[in-house]
Design a protein around this motif. Structure first.
Motif, PDB file in Angstrom:
ATOM      1  N   SER A  46       0.837  -1.204   0.000  1.00 46.23           N
ATOM      2  CA  SER A  46       0.000   0.000   0.000  1.00 46.23           C
ATOM      3  C   SER A  46       0.862   1.240   0.000  1.00 46.23           C
ATOM      4  CB  SER A  46      -0.882   0.032   1.249  1.00 46.23           C
ATOM      5  OG  SER A  46      -1.710  -1.096   1.277  1.00 46.23           O
ATOM      6  N   LYS A  47       0.393   2.250  -0.718  1.00 51.87           N
ATOM      7  CA  LYS A  47       1.094   3.535  -0.671  1.00 51.87           C
ATOM      8  C   LYS A  47       0.597   4.327   0.528  1.00 51.87           C
ATOM      9  CE  LYS A  47      -2.193   5.969  -3.637  1.00 51.87           C
ATOM     10  NZ  LYS A  47      -2.402   6.715  -4.887  1.00 51.87           N
ATOM     11  N   ILE A  48       1.391   5.315   0.912  1.00 53.37           N
ATOM     12  CA  ILE A  48       1.063   6.201   2.033  1.00 53.37           C
ATOM     13  C   ILE A  48       0.858   7.609   1.483  1.00 53.37           C
ATOM     14  CG2 ILE A  48       1.941   7.231   4.180  1.00 53.37           C
ATOM     15  CD1 ILE A  48       1.465   4.263   4.469  1.00 53.37           C
ATOM     16  N   ASN A  49      -0.269   8.206   1.816  1.00 60.58           N
ATOM     17  CA  ASN A  49      -0.535   9.589   1.419  1.00 60.58           C
ATOM     18  C   ASN A  49      -0.308  10.500   2.628  1.00 60.58           C
ATOM     19  OD1 ASN A  49      -2.396  12.019   1.284  1.00 60.58           O
ATOM     20  ND2 ASN A  49      -2.494  11.298  -0.831  1.00 60.58           N
ATOM     21  N   LEU A  50       0.671  11.386   2.514  1.00 56.01           N
ATOM     22  CA  LEU A  50       1.047  12.204   3.681  1.00 56.01           C
ATOM     23  C   LEU A  50      -0.106  13.063   4.185  1.00 56.01           C
ATOM     24  CD1 LEU A  50       4.684  13.483   3.006  1.00 56.01           C
ATOM     25  CD2 LEU A  50       3.891  11.289   3.869  1.00 56.01           C
ATOM     26  N   LEU A  82      11.762   0.821   7.267  1.00 54.10           N
ATOM     27  CA  LEU A  82      12.603   0.158   6.265  1.00 54.10           C
ATOM     28  C   LEU A  82      14.041   0.145   6.746  1.00 54.10           C
ATOM     29  CD1 LEU A  82      13.135   2.508   3.148  1.00 54.10           C
ATOM     30  CD2 LEU A  82      12.339   3.294   5.361  1.00 54.10           C
ATOM     31  N   GLU A 111      13.384  -0.217  -0.055  1.00 51.89           N
ATOM     32  CA  GLU A 111      13.574   1.004  -0.827  1.00 51.89           C
ATOM     33  C   GLU A 111      12.309   1.859  -0.762  1.00 51.89           C
ATOM     34  OE1 GLU A 111      14.150   0.169  -5.056  1.00 51.89           O
ATOM     35  OE2 GLU A 111      15.663   1.757  -5.115  1.00 51.89           O
ATOM     36  N   LEU A 112      12.490   3.138  -0.481  1.00 57.27           N
ATOM     37  CA  LEU A 112      11.339   4.049  -0.394  1.00 57.27           C
ATOM     38  C   LEU A 112      11.339   4.994  -1.581  1.00 57.27           C
ATOM     39  CD1 LEU A 112      10.023   5.907   2.733  1.00 57.27           C
ATOM     40  CD2 LEU A 112      10.410   7.164   0.606  1.00 57.27           C
ATOM     41  N   PHE A 171       9.318   8.374  -2.898  1.00 54.54           N
ATOM     42  CA  PHE A 171       8.415   9.468  -2.519  1.00 54.54           C
ATOM     43  C   PHE A 171       8.297  10.423  -3.706  1.00 54.54           C
ATOM     44  CE2 PHE A 171       8.029  13.841  -0.682  1.00 54.54           C
ATOM     45  CZ  PHE A 171       6.776  13.713  -0.100  1.00 54.54           C
ATOM     46  N   GLN A 213       0.194  -6.426  -8.895  1.00 55.81           N
ATOM     47  CA  GLN A 213      -0.519  -5.158  -8.768  1.00 55.81           C
ATOM     48  C   GLN A 213       0.354  -4.064  -9.370  1.00 55.81           C
ATOM     49  OE1 GLN A 213       0.745  -4.826  -4.079  1.00 55.81           O
ATOM     50  NE2 GLN A 213      -0.725  -3.271  -4.723  1.00 55.81           N
ATOM     51  N   LEU A 272       1.109   0.023  -8.585  1.00 60.27           N
ATOM     52  CA  LEU A 272       0.879   1.165  -7.712  1.00 60.27           C
ATOM     53  C   LEU A 272       0.944   2.443  -8.527  1.00 60.27           C
ATOM     54  CD1 LEU A 272       3.283  -0.049  -4.911  1.00 60.27           C
ATOM     55  CD2 LEU A 272       0.811   0.236  -4.609  1.00 60.27           C
ATOM     56  N   GLU A 273       0.046   3.386  -8.211  1.00 61.57           N
ATOM     57  CA  GLU A 273       0.078   4.705  -8.835  1.00 61.57           C
ATOM     58  C   GLU A 273       0.344   5.711  -7.732  1.00 61.57           C
ATOM     59  OE1 GLU A 273      -3.415   5.906 -11.167  1.00 61.57           O
ATOM     60  OE2 GLU A 273      -3.074   7.930 -10.385  1.00 61.57           O
ATOM     61  N   LEU A 274       1.466   6.389  -7.797  1.00 60.92           N
ATOM     62  CA  LEU A 274       1.867   7.330  -6.749  1.00 60.92           C
ATOM     63  C   LEU A 274       1.817   8.758  -7.276  1.00 60.92           C
ATOM     64  CD1 LEU A 274       5.040   5.475  -5.420  1.00 60.92           C
ATOM     65  CD2 LEU A 274       2.805   5.504  -4.354  1.00 60.92           C
ATOM     66  N   ASN A 275       1.099   9.594  -6.537  1.00 63.48           N
ATOM     67  CA  ASN A 275       1.005  11.007  -6.889  1.00 63.48           C
ATOM     68  C   ASN A 275       1.832  11.842  -5.911  1.00 63.48           C
ATOM     69  OD1 ASN A 275      -0.990  10.942  -9.173  1.00 63.48           O
ATOM     70  ND2 ASN A 275      -2.106   9.780  -7.619  1.00 63.48           N
ATOM     71  N   GLY A 320       3.241  13.783  -2.964  1.00 58.85           N
ATOM     72  CA  GLY A 320       2.956  13.653  -1.528  1.00 58.85           C
ATOM     73  C   GLY A 320       2.665  12.225  -1.099  1.00 58.85           C
ATOM     74  N   GLU A 321       2.941  11.271  -1.972  1.00 64.00           N
ATOM     75  CA  GLU A 321       2.715   9.864  -1.625  1.00 64.00           C
ATOM     76  C   GLU A 321       4.024   9.085  -1.718  1.00 64.00           C
ATOM     77  OE1 GLU A 321      -1.962   9.414  -2.868  1.00 64.00           O
ATOM     78  OE2 GLU A 321      -0.462   8.740  -4.326  1.00 64.00           O
ATOM     79  N   PHE A 322       4.155   8.077  -0.846  1.00 67.12           N
ATOM     80  CA  PHE A 322       5.330   7.205  -0.938  1.00 67.12           C
ATOM     81  C   PHE A 322       4.939   5.754  -0.769  1.00 67.12           C
ATOM     82  CE2 PHE A 322       5.498   7.886   3.767  1.00 67.12           C
ATOM     83  CZ  PHE A 322       5.720   6.586   4.222  1.00 67.12           C
ATOM     84  N   VAL A 323       5.844   4.888  -1.197  1.00 73.24           N
ATOM     85  CA  VAL A 323       5.680   3.459  -0.939  1.00 73.24           C
ATOM     86  C   VAL A 323       7.037   2.886  -0.560  1.00 73.24           C
ATOM     87  CG1 VAL A 323       6.088   2.639  -3.301  1.00 73.24           C
ATOM     88  CG2 VAL A 323       4.623   1.310  -1.769  1.00 73.24           C
ATOM     89  N   ILE A 324       7.010   1.886   0.288  1.00 72.98           N
ATOM     90  CA  ILE A 324       8.227   1.154   0.631  1.00 72.98           C
ATOM     91  C   ILE A 324       8.164  -0.203  -0.058  1.00 72.98           C
ATOM     92  CG2 ILE A 324       9.505   0.038   2.504  1.00 72.98           C
ATOM     93  CD1 ILE A 324       8.440   2.363   4.326  1.00 72.98           C
ATOM     94  N   MET A 371      12.021  11.332  -4.535  1.00 71.87           N
ATOM     95  CA  MET A 371      13.043  11.247  -3.485  1.00 71.87           C
ATOM     96  C   MET A 371      13.107   9.787  -3.052  1.00 71.87           C
ATOM     97  SD  MET A 371      13.649  13.602  -0.089  1.00 71.87           S
ATOM     98  CE  MET A 371      12.003  13.428   0.590  1.00 71.87           C
TER      99      MET A 371
END
Lengths: 121, 121
Positions: free
Chosen positions: A4-8, A27, B51-52, B54, B67, B69-72, B74-78, B96
């Motif tokens: 899952s992604k994290i939205n700040l 991590l 690995e993160l 952002f 799956q 993931l779509e990251l916009n 202000g979003e991150f995934v590890i 980042m």
């Protein structure tokens, strides 16, 4: 494994307390934390841990022994271990922290501001 | 010791290459990197490193086995170690990264995209 992604923004909306970092990711033995600061924190240092402060909204000041850093949105600083620092924020600021899982928020200056057990959100 | 803050926008303006992470900070054996991505990267995994990713600007896709993931902004995934992933970005995205200093960008899939020696900016 489903990731899952994290939205700040949405994580930041889920709490209001100041000076109470929340864990939003882990991590390599490091924690990613979100926190809201307002007012003055204590001057302290971390003997073993370098600490990164990244500003998401607002303006963060970090007082060091011989300089004061002013951090705006999209800026970060790394405070090396052993360096005394005092974060403060006249207005509310939202911050992302990156530091070892072992890091205590008040470092060597335990007080009523110390949070030993952090929430994961 | 005089400490300096890092401004992400100004660092991002200082380079244009895609898929070539630049080191902008180091703490606790981890690197903070900035990168610009556009187009397709290779599917790969890191045996030892989480690995993160952002997203600072644009939109990043990360294809996993089962799956995407779509990251916009202000979003991150590890991405945990051992998990195969393929970043791609139809339009330019600025990212980042947080990961151990030992991390190779293409992990176990060495190719012409591999960057063994990263610039510090």
């Amino acid at each position: 494994m489903e990731l899952s992604k994290i939205n700040l923004d949405s994580k930041l909306k889920s709490f209001n307390e100041y000076w109470t970092p929340k864990i939003v990711g882990e991590l390599n033995g490091q924690h990613v934390k979100l926190a809201k600061f307002r007012g003055d924190f204590v001057m302290h240092k971390h003997e073993q841990e370098d600490e990164l402060f990244f500003v998401i909204s607002g303006k963060l000041f970090i007082q060091l022994k011989s300089q004061t850093l002013e951090l705006n949105v999209g800026e970060f600083v790394i405070i090396p271990k052993g360096i005394e620092h005092k974060p403060y924020a006249p207005e509310e600021v939202s911050v992302m922290l990156f530091e070892p899982a072992s890091t205590l928020n008040t470092g060597d200056s335990r007080s009523e501001l110390t949070v030993s057990k952090l929430d994961k959100i």
